[in-house]
Design a protein around this motif. Structure first.
Motif, PDB file in Angstrom:
ATOM      1  N   GLN A   1     -12.635  -5.284 -15.486  1.00 45.73           N
ATOM      2  CA  GLN A   1     -13.231  -5.690 -16.752  1.00 45.73           C
ATOM      3  C   GLN A   1     -14.429  -4.815 -17.087  1.00 45.73           C
ATOM      4  OE1 GLN A   1     -14.264  -9.829 -16.694  1.00 45.73           O
ATOM      5  NE2 GLN A   1     -12.157 -10.530 -16.761  1.00 45.73           N
ATOM      6  N   VAL A   2     -14.462  -4.374 -18.343  1.00 55.44           N
ATOM      7  CA  VAL A   2     -15.622  -3.672 -18.886  1.00 55.44           C
ATOM      8  C   VAL A   2     -15.935  -4.309 -20.225  1.00 55.44           C
ATOM      9  CG1 VAL A   2     -16.549  -1.487 -19.721  1.00 55.44           C
ATOM     10  CG2 VAL A   2     -15.018  -1.501 -17.750  1.00 55.44           C
ATOM     11  N   SER A   3     -17.184  -4.689 -20.447  1.00 54.09           N
ATOM     12  CA  SER A   3     -17.587  -5.323 -21.699  1.00 54.09           C
ATOM     13  C   SER A   3     -18.195  -4.280 -22.636  1.00 54.09           C
ATOM     14  CB  SER A   3     -18.604  -6.438 -21.432  1.00 54.09           C
ATOM     15  OG  SER A   3     -18.012  -7.482 -20.687  1.00 54.09           O
ATOM     16  N   ILE A   4     -17.676  -4.239 -23.859  1.00 56.01           N
ATOM     17  CA  ILE A   4     -18.162  -3.303 -24.866  1.00 56.01           C
ATOM     18  C   ILE A   4     -18.789  -4.101 -25.997  1.00 56.01           C
ATOM     19  CG2 ILE A   4     -17.540  -1.422 -26.424  1.00 56.01           C
ATOM     20  CD1 ILE A   4     -15.035  -1.011 -24.736  1.00 56.01           C
ATOM     21  N   PRO A   5     -20.036  -3.802 -26.378  1.00 52.86           N
ATOM     22  CA  PRO A   5     -20.665  -4.566 -27.454  1.00 52.86           C
ATOM     23  C   PRO A   5     -20.059  -4.265 -28.817  1.00 52.86           C
ATOM     24  CG  PRO A   5     -22.083  -2.749 -26.796  1.00 52.86           C
ATOM     25  CD  PRO A   5     -20.949  -2.785 -25.810  1.00 52.86           C
ATOM     26  N   ARG A   6     -19.869  -5.315 -29.610  1.00 56.07           N
ATOM     27  CA  ARG A   6     -19.456  -5.139 -31.011  1.00 56.07           C
ATOM     28  C   ARG A   6     -20.663  -5.421 -31.880  1.00 56.07           C
ATOM     29  NH1 ARG A   6     -17.464  -7.985 -35.527  1.00 56.07           N
ATOM     30  NH2 ARG A   6     -17.534  -9.995 -34.459  1.00 56.07           N
ATOM     31  N   TYR A   7     -21.050  -4.424 -32.676  1.00 52.89           N
ATOM     32  CA  TYR A   7     -22.257  -4.541 -33.473  1.00 52.89           C
ATOM     33  C   TYR A   7     -21.977  -5.204 -34.806  1.00 52.89           C
ATOM     34  CZ  TYR A   7     -24.280  -1.428 -30.011  1.00 52.89           C
ATOM     35  OH  TYR A   7     -24.714  -0.885 -28.834  1.00 52.89           O
ATOM     36  N   ALA A   8     -22.959  -5.944 -35.278  1.00 48.14           N
ATOM     37  CA  ALA A   8     -22.811  -6.718 -36.511  1.00 48.14           C
ATOM     38  C   ALA A   8     -23.052  -5.833 -37.726  1.00 48.14           C
ATOM     39  CB  ALA A   8     -23.787  -7.898 -36.507  1.00 48.14           C
ATOM     40  N   ILE A   9     -22.358  -4.699 -37.772  1.00 49.88           N
ATOM     41  CA  ILE A   9     -22.424  -3.798 -38.915  1.00 49.88           C
ATOM     42  C   ILE A   9     -21.020  -3.361 -39.246  1.00 49.88           C
ATOM     43  CG2 ILE A   9     -24.763  -2.941 -38.493  1.00 49.88           C
ATOM     44  CD1 ILE A   9     -23.575  -0.538 -37.123  1.00 49.88           C
TER      45      ILE A   9
ATOM     46  N   VAL B   1     -12.301  -4.935 -21.831  1.00 48.76           N
ATOM     47  CA  VAL B   1     -11.136  -4.083 -21.619  1.00 48.76           C
ATOM     48  C   VAL B   1     -11.113  -3.629 -20.171  1.00 48.76           C
ATOM     49  CG1 VAL B   1     -11.163  -3.271 -24.009  1.00 48.76           C
ATOM     50  CG2 VAL B   1     -12.375  -1.969 -22.245  1.00 48.76           C
ATOM     51  N   SER B   2     -10.015  -3.025 -19.762  1.00 50.63           N
ATOM     52  CA  SER B   2      -9.929  -2.494 -18.405  1.00 50.63           C
ATOM     53  C   SER B   2     -10.588  -1.116 -18.354  1.00 50.63           C
ATOM     54  CB  SER B   2      -8.470  -2.382 -17.953  1.00 50.63           C
ATOM     55  OG  SER B   2      -7.840  -1.292 -18.606  1.00 50.63           O
ATOM     56  N   PRO B   3     -11.192  -0.756 -17.234  1.00 42.25           N
ATOM     57  CA  PRO B   3     -11.812   0.565 -17.115  1.00 42.25           C
ATOM     58  C   PRO B   3     -10.796   1.690 -17.248  1.00 42.25           C
ATOM     59  CG  PRO B   3     -11.791  -0.565 -14.986  1.00 42.25           C
ATOM     60  CD  PRO B   3     -11.396  -1.570 -16.013  1.00 42.25           C
ATOM     61  N   ASP B   4      -9.547   1.456 -16.828  1.00 44.87           N
ATOM     62  CA  ASP B   4      -8.516   2.485 -16.954  1.00 44.87           C
ATOM     63  C   ASP B   4      -8.221   2.775 -18.422  1.00 44.87           C
ATOM     64  OD1 ASP B   4      -8.301   2.703 -14.226  1.00 44.87           O
ATOM     65  OD2 ASP B   4      -6.599   1.329 -14.059  1.00 44.87           O
ATOM     66  N   TRP B   5      -8.140   1.714 -19.231  1.00 45.51           N
ATOM     67  CA  TRP B   5      -7.898   1.911 -20.664  1.00 45.51           C
ATOM     68  C   TRP B   5      -9.060   2.658 -21.293  1.00 45.51           C
ATOM     69  CZ3 TRP B   5     -10.350   0.606 -25.204  1.00 45.51           C
ATOM     70  CH2 TRP B   5      -9.591   0.749 -26.381  1.00 45.51           C
ATOM     71  N   LEU B   6     -10.280   2.267 -20.964  1.00 45.07           N
ATOM     72  CA  LEU B   6     -11.457   2.894 -21.559  1.00 45.07           C
ATOM     73  C   LEU B   6     -11.559   4.365 -21.182  1.00 45.07           C
ATOM     74  CD1 LEU B   6     -13.889   2.132 -23.337  1.00 45.07           C
ATOM     75  CD2 LEU B   6     -15.192   1.744 -21.238  1.00 45.07           C
ATOM     76  N   ALA B   7     -11.150   4.681 -19.963  1.00 44.25           N
ATOM     77  CA  ALA B   7     -11.233   6.066 -19.481  1.00 44.25           C
ATOM     78  C   ALA B   7     -10.303   7.005 -20.254  1.00 44.25           C
ATOM     79  CB  ALA B   7     -10.902   6.120 -17.993  1.00 44.25           C
ATOM     80  N   ARG B   8      -9.311   6.457 -20.949  1.00 44.57           N
ATOM     81  CA  ARG B   8      -8.424   7.300 -21.750  1.00 44.57           C
ATOM     82  C   ARG B   8      -9.156   7.914 -22.940  1.00 44.57           C
ATOM     83  NH1 ARG B   8      -3.414   3.114 -22.743  1.00 44.57           N
ATOM     84  NH2 ARG B   8      -3.117   2.435 -20.565  1.00 44.57           N
ATOM     85  N   TYR B   9     -10.213   7.238 -23.392  1.00 40.83           N
ATOM     86  CA  TYR B   9     -10.859   7.638 -24.637  1.00 40.83           C
ATOM     87  C   TYR B   9     -12.310   8.083 -24.469  1.00 40.83           C
ATOM     88  CZ  TYR B   9      -6.825   4.963 -26.148  1.00 40.83           C
ATOM     89  OH  TYR B   9      -5.545   4.503 -26.298  1.00 40.83           O
ATOM     90  N   LEU B  10     -12.946   7.653 -23.387  1.00 37.69           N
ATOM     91  CA  LEU B  10     -14.359   7.963 -23.209  1.00 37.69           C
ATOM     92  C   LEU B  10     -14.608   8.570 -21.839  1.00 37.69           C
ATOM     93  CD1 LEU B  10     -15.992   4.728 -24.672  1.00 37.69           C
ATOM     94  CD2 LEU B  10     -16.113   7.002 -25.662  1.00 37.69           C
ATOM     95  N   PRO B  11     -15.494   9.567 -21.759  1.00 34.60           N
ATOM     96  CA  PRO B  11     -15.854  10.107 -20.438  1.00 34.60           C
ATOM     97  C   PRO B  11     -16.687   9.094 -19.671  1.00 34.60           C
ATOM     98  CG  PRO B  11     -17.212  11.082 -22.157  1.00 34.60           C
ATOM     99  CD  PRO B  11     -16.165  10.280 -22.852  1.00 34.60           C
TER     100      PRO B  11
END
Length: 229
Positions: A88-96, A117-127
């Motif tokens: 699990q990785v938590s990504i903030p969603r901003y109120a904008i 999201v899973s860290p594996d999924w996030l690693a596909r898009y972000l370093p």
């Protein structure tokens, strides 16, 4: 930021217990969405945690607010931020909202909630180590790439070279937040383009861009509900 020199008994100790062994207080503060200074004040007992802070800790860590305030109950669900829930990785969603259209005034940068999201999924898009965030798009100027209401995964850890390489970015122009495709031309100008052919592209000088345009993040993923054909 080093760990607080003196952790206040009670709330301060319970907040401290949520910080992972391999995690700095600065990283924990960023994950929760507060400044390192604010977190330090809470840990030392110099300020009472705000309800918004407690709500974020509950959302991200799974910690019970009653346990945080009174010490009654248990913190067994407080795993995500401590690194004990590796899937699990938590990504903030901003109120904008960024306008994929004529522009939306930037109203707030408060954290609305979090996506997990899973860290594996996030690693596909972000370093690794990149600062991620999520906002919502409004308008149709970036269709079919980005539709009205899509959520956008952003990479805030970008350099000037990333901008020079082109792509879709969240920018602000004179206070209006936009989602646009940027392209550097051979003559040194910058093209601000929409993927929707109904919108005209704009060509600006580097001087104009330096004075009036701020590039906040690169859009690395966009998604939303399936639309009817």
């Amino acid at each position: 930021m080093a760990r607080a020199r003196q952790t206040a008994p009670g709330v301060g100790e319970r907040i401290q217990s949520l910080v992972g062994k391999d995690q700095t207080l600065e990283q924990f503060a960023q994950k929760i969405g507060v400044s390192s200074r604010t977190l330090g004040n809470y840990l030392r007992g110099e300020r009472e945690p705000s309800y918004e802070f407690l709500r974020r800790v509950r959302t991200i860590c799974g910690a019970d607010i009653n346990w945080l305030i009174t010490g009654e109950g248990t913190a067994e669900r407080a795993l995500a931020v401590r690194g004990e829930a590796p899937n699990q990785v938590s990504i903030p969603r901003y109120a904008i909202q960024a306008s994929a259209g004529d522009g939306a005034v930037v109203l707030s940068q408060e954290i609305e909630d979090f996506f997990t999201v899973s860290p594996d999924w996030l690693a596909r898009y972000l370093p690794k180590g990149a600062k991620a965030g999520i906002i919502e798009a409004r308008g149709d100027s970036m269709e079919p790439t980005i539709a009205d209401g899509d959520i956008l995964l952003l990479d805030f850890s970008i350099s000037s070279s990333v901008v020079s390489d082109g792509g879709v970015f969240v920018i602000s122009v004179d206070g209006a937040l936009l989602v646009k495709r940027l392209q550097l031309t051979v003559d040194g100008h910058i093209l601000i383009r929409s993927d929707n052919d109904l919108y005209e592209q704009e060509k600006v000088t580097r001087e104009f861009a330096d004075e009036r345009i701020t590039v906040h993040a690169k859009v690395v993923w966009a998604g939303g509900p399936i639309r009817k054909r």
